[in-house]
Motif scaffolding. Structure first.
Motif, PDB file in Angstrom:
ATOM      1  N   GLU A 153       0.697  -1.033  -0.019  1.00 32.18           N
ATOM      2  CA  GLU A 153      -0.063   0.195   0.030  1.00 32.18           C
ATOM      3  C   GLU A 153       0.227   1.422  -0.614  1.00 32.18           C
ATOM      4  OE1 GLU A 153      -2.901  -0.154   3.670  1.00 32.18           O
ATOM      5  OE2 GLU A 153      -3.920  -1.970   2.385  1.00 32.18           O
ATOM      6  N   ASP A 154       1.734   1.766   0.886  1.00 34.01           N
ATOM      7  CA  ASP A 154       2.737   2.344   0.856  1.00 34.01           C
ATOM      8  C   ASP A 154       3.313   2.793  -0.913  1.00 34.01           C
ATOM      9  OD1 ASP A 154       2.345   2.778   3.328  1.00 34.01           O
ATOM     10  OD2 ASP A 154       3.633   1.646   4.683  1.00 34.01           O
ATOM     11  N   VAL A 155       4.070   2.145  -1.036  1.00 30.32           N
ATOM     12  CA  VAL A 155       4.827   2.325  -2.215  1.00 30.32           C
ATOM     13  C   VAL A 155       3.904   2.019  -3.730  1.00 30.32           C
ATOM     14  CG1 VAL A 155       6.266   0.672  -3.769  1.00 30.32           C
ATOM     15  CG2 VAL A 155       6.837   0.685  -1.607  1.00 30.32           C
ATOM     16  N   GLY A 156       2.277   1.336  -3.024  1.00 28.45           N
ATOM     17  CA  GLY A 156       1.933   1.766  -5.140  1.00 28.45           C
ATOM     18  C   GLY A 156       1.488   0.606  -5.380  1.00 28.45           C
ATOM     19  N   LYS A 157       0.606   1.015  -6.363  1.00 36.50           N
ATOM     20  CA  LYS A 157      -0.160   0.319  -7.499  1.00 36.50           C
ATOM     21  C   LYS A 157       1.046  -0.481  -8.347  1.00 36.50           C
ATOM     22  CE  LYS A 157      -4.425  -1.717  -9.778  1.00 36.50           C
ATOM     23  NZ  LYS A 157      -5.348  -1.275 -10.664  1.00 36.50           N
ATOM     24  N   GLY A 158       1.189  -1.791  -8.756  1.00 31.57           N
ATOM     25  CA  GLY A 158       1.761  -2.046  -9.434  1.00 31.57           C
ATOM     26  C   GLY A 158       3.101  -2.291  -9.366  1.00 31.57           C
ATOM     27  N   LYS A 159       4.381  -1.058  -8.359  1.00 31.76           N
ATOM     28  CA  LYS A 159       5.067  -0.951  -7.888  1.00 31.76           C
ATOM     29  C   LYS A 159       5.747  -2.353  -7.865  1.00 31.76           C
ATOM     30  CE  LYS A 159       4.302   3.302  -9.252  1.00 31.76           C
ATOM     31  NZ  LYS A 159       5.276   3.565 -10.069  1.00 31.76           N
ATOM     32  N   THR A 160       7.338  -2.128  -7.722  1.00 33.14           N
ATOM     33  CA  THR A 160       7.898  -3.191  -7.511  1.00 33.14           C
ATOM     34  C   THR A 160       8.207  -3.281  -5.980  1.00 33.14           C
ATOM     35  OG1 THR A 160       8.242  -4.459  -9.409  1.00 33.14           O
ATOM     36  CG2 THR A 160      10.325  -5.138  -8.033  1.00 33.14           C
ATOM     37  N   PHE A 161       8.515  -3.885  -4.921  1.00 32.13           N
ATOM     38  CA  PHE A 161       9.529  -4.060  -4.003  1.00 32.13           C
ATOM     39  C   PHE A 161       9.906  -5.455  -3.434  1.00 32.13           C
ATOM     40  CE2 PHE A 161       4.809  -4.798  -2.913  1.00 32.13           C
ATOM     41  CZ  PHE A 161       4.956  -5.829  -1.225  1.00 32.13           C
ATOM     42  N   SER A 162      10.367  -4.983  -2.284  1.00 32.11           N
ATOM     43  CA  SER A 162      11.285  -6.369  -1.785  1.00 32.11           C
ATOM     44  C   SER A 162      10.969  -6.389  -0.775  1.00 32.11           C
ATOM     45  CB  SER A 162      12.540  -6.041  -1.138  1.00 32.11           C
ATOM     46  OG  SER A 162      13.454  -5.410  -2.104  1.00 32.11           O
ATOM     47  N   ALA A 163      10.826  -8.575  -0.812  1.00 31.35           N
ATOM     48  CA  ALA A 163      10.141  -9.093   0.463  1.00 31.35           C
ATOM     49  C   ALA A 163      10.478  -9.431   1.450  1.00 31.35           C
ATOM     50  CB  ALA A 163       9.747 -11.045  -0.217  1.00 31.35           C
ATOM     51  N   PRO A 164       9.607  -9.407   2.807  1.00 34.43           N
ATOM     52  CA  PRO A 164      10.912  -9.750   3.984  1.00 34.43           C
ATOM     53  C   PRO A 164      11.429 -11.018   3.407  1.00 34.43           C
ATOM     54  CG  PRO A 164       8.404  -9.499   3.932  1.00 34.43           C
ATOM     55  CD  PRO A 164       8.208  -9.829   2.881  1.00 34.43           C
ATOM     56  N   LEU A 165      12.882 -10.335   4.104  1.00 31.71           N
ATOM     57  CA  LEU A 165      13.949 -11.465   4.198  1.00 31.71           C
ATOM     58  C   LEU A 165      13.312 -12.053   5.713  1.00 31.71           C
ATOM     59  CD1 LEU A 165      16.921 -11.686   3.236  1.00 31.71           C
ATOM     60  CD2 LEU A 165      17.889 -10.830   5.841  1.00 31.71           C
ATOM     61  N   GLU A 166      13.323 -13.965   4.319  1.00 27.99           N
ATOM     62  CA  GLU A 166      13.027 -14.953   5.030  1.00 27.99           C
ATOM     63  C   GLU A 166      13.724 -16.332   5.098  1.00 27.99           C
ATOM     64  OE1 GLU A 166       9.498 -16.268   3.957  1.00 27.99           O
ATOM     65  OE2 GLU A 166       8.101 -14.308   5.290  1.00 27.99           O
ATOM     66  N   LEU A 167      14.163 -17.024   6.218  1.00 30.07           N
ATOM     67  CA  LEU A 167      14.365 -18.015   5.745  1.00 30.07           C
ATOM     68  C   LEU A 167      13.712 -19.548   6.061  1.00 30.07           C
ATOM     69  CD1 LEU A 167      17.701 -19.463   6.398  1.00 30.07           C
ATOM     70  CD2 LEU A 167      17.645 -19.851   8.297  1.00 30.07           C
ATOM     71  N   ASP A 168      13.504 -19.872   4.940  1.00 30.20           N
ATOM     72  CA  ASP A 168      12.422 -20.907   5.181  1.00 30.20           C
ATOM     73  C   ASP A 168      12.925 -22.505   5.344  1.00 30.20           C
ATOM     74  OD1 ASP A 168      10.519 -19.376   3.592  1.00 30.20           O
ATOM     75  OD2 ASP A 168      10.987 -19.337   2.201  1.00 30.20           O
ATOM     76  N   ALA A 169      14.033 -22.769   4.748  1.00 33.65           N
ATOM     77  CA  ALA A 169      14.825 -23.894   5.454  1.00 33.65           C
ATOM     78  C   ALA A 169      15.470 -23.574   6.981  1.00 33.65           C
ATOM     79  CB  ALA A 169      16.044 -24.371   4.085  1.00 33.65           C
ATOM     80  N   LYS A 170      14.504 -24.294   7.559  1.00 27.62           N
ATOM     81  CA  LYS A 170      15.336 -24.168   8.381  1.00 27.62           C
ATOM     82  C   LYS A 170      16.209 -25.079   9.506  1.00 27.62           C
ATOM     83  CE  LYS A 170      11.923 -20.888   9.853  1.00 27.62           C
ATOM     84  NZ  LYS A 170      11.010 -20.929   9.250  1.00 27.62           N
ATOM     85  N   GLY A 171      16.738 -25.852   8.546  1.00 29.20           N
ATOM     86  CA  GLY A 171      17.499 -26.883   8.799  1.00 29.20           C
ATOM     87  C   GLY A 171      19.059 -26.110   8.397  1.00 29.20           C
ATOM     88  N   ALA A 172      19.167 -25.048   7.773  1.00 29.50           N
ATOM     89  CA  ALA A 172      19.795 -24.077   7.956  1.00 29.50           C
ATOM     90  C   ALA A 172      20.298 -23.420   9.301  1.00 29.50           C
ATOM     91  CB  ALA A 172      20.162 -23.311   6.706  1.00 29.50           C
ATOM     92  N   LEU A 173      20.095 -22.920  10.470  1.00 25.57           N
ATOM     93  CA  LEU A 173      20.254 -22.651  11.387  1.00 25.57           C
ATOM     94  C   LEU A 173      21.078 -24.122  11.588  1.00 25.57           C
ATOM     95  CD1 LEU A 173      16.729 -22.205  12.875  1.00 25.57           C
ATOM     96  CD2 LEU A 173      18.324 -20.376  12.191  1.00 25.57           C
TER      97      LEU A 173
END
Length: 183
Positions: free
Chosen positions: A122-142
C-alpha cells in the motif's frame, strides 16, 4: 575440568556473538525477492514479480553458505588456540554455532524489508515493485554452522592433535635373554 568448562563457556559466547556478523552479511548479500502489489475486488494482494525467479532459494543458500564458512573458520580458530579437543569444547562449538545462527537469522529478518507485506504494498503503490521480507524458509540451515564447526574441528584434531600413547607398544618390544626390553 574446571578450566575446560571455563574455556567452553568463552568459546560458546565468542561463537554466538559472531552471529551478529553473519546476520549483517546475510542481510547485505542475500538476493532480494521482488514483489508487486495490486488491488483485486477492493483489497490488496501481493504477487511475486518473477514467478520463476530463484531469489527465495538464493536467500536460503546465502545463509547456508555463510554459516558453513563461519563454522569452518570458527573451528579452525578454536583449534589453533586450543590445539586439542575435549567434550566441553565440542559442545561449546555446537551450542555457540546454533545460538549464533539463531541470532543471525533474527537480526537479518529484523534488518530486512518490512514484515507486513500488504502495508508495504500500500505504501509503495499499485503495480510498483518492492522487496519481500528476508525469510529463512529452510530452517535446517540453522544447524549448518554447528555441523560444519564440528566436522572441521574433528578433522583438525584427528590430523594434527596430540596423540594418545599406544598401550600395546610396550608389549611388543623385543626382549633380551633376561626378559628386559632391548634398547
Amino acid at each position: 575440568m574446571r578450566t575446560e568448562l571455563r574455556e567452553a563457556a568463552v568459546v560458546t559466547v565468542a561463537v554466538a556473538v559472531t552471529g551478529v556478523l553473519l546476520g549483517l552479511l546475510w542481510w547485505w548479500l542475500a538476493p532480494r525477492v521482488p514483489l508487486v502489489g495490486d488491488v483485486v475486488d477492493g483489497s490488496w494482494v501481493v504477487y511475486l514479480k518473477d514467478t520463476e525467479g530463484e531469489q527465495a532459494v538464493g536467500v536460503d543458500g546465502t545463509f547456508t553458505l555463510l554459516a558453513l564458512a563461519f563454522g569452518a573458520v570458527g573451528a579452525l580458530g578454536v583449534f589453533l588456540v586450543r590445539r586439542r579437543g575435549g567434550v566441553p569444547l565440542v559442545i561449546a562449538l555446537a551450542l555457540g554455532g546454533l545460538l549464533g545462527s539463531l541470532l543471525a537469522w533474527r537480526l537479518g529478518v529484523w534488518l530486512g524489508p518490512a514484515q507486513d507485506v500488504i502495508a508495504h504494498a500500500e505504501d509503495v503503490g499499485k503495480g510498483k515493485t518492492f522487496s519481500a521480507p528476508l525469510e529463512l524458509d529452510a530452517k535446517g540451515a540453522l544447524l549448518v554452522w554447528s555441523i560444519a564447526g564440528l566436522v572441521v574441528h574433528l578433522g583438525l584434531t584427528a590430523l594434527f592433535g596430540p596423540r594418545d600413547p599406544d598401550p600395546y607398544e610396550q608389549q611388543h618390544q623385543p626382549k633380551d635373554g633376561f626378559g628386559a626390553p632391548q634398547a
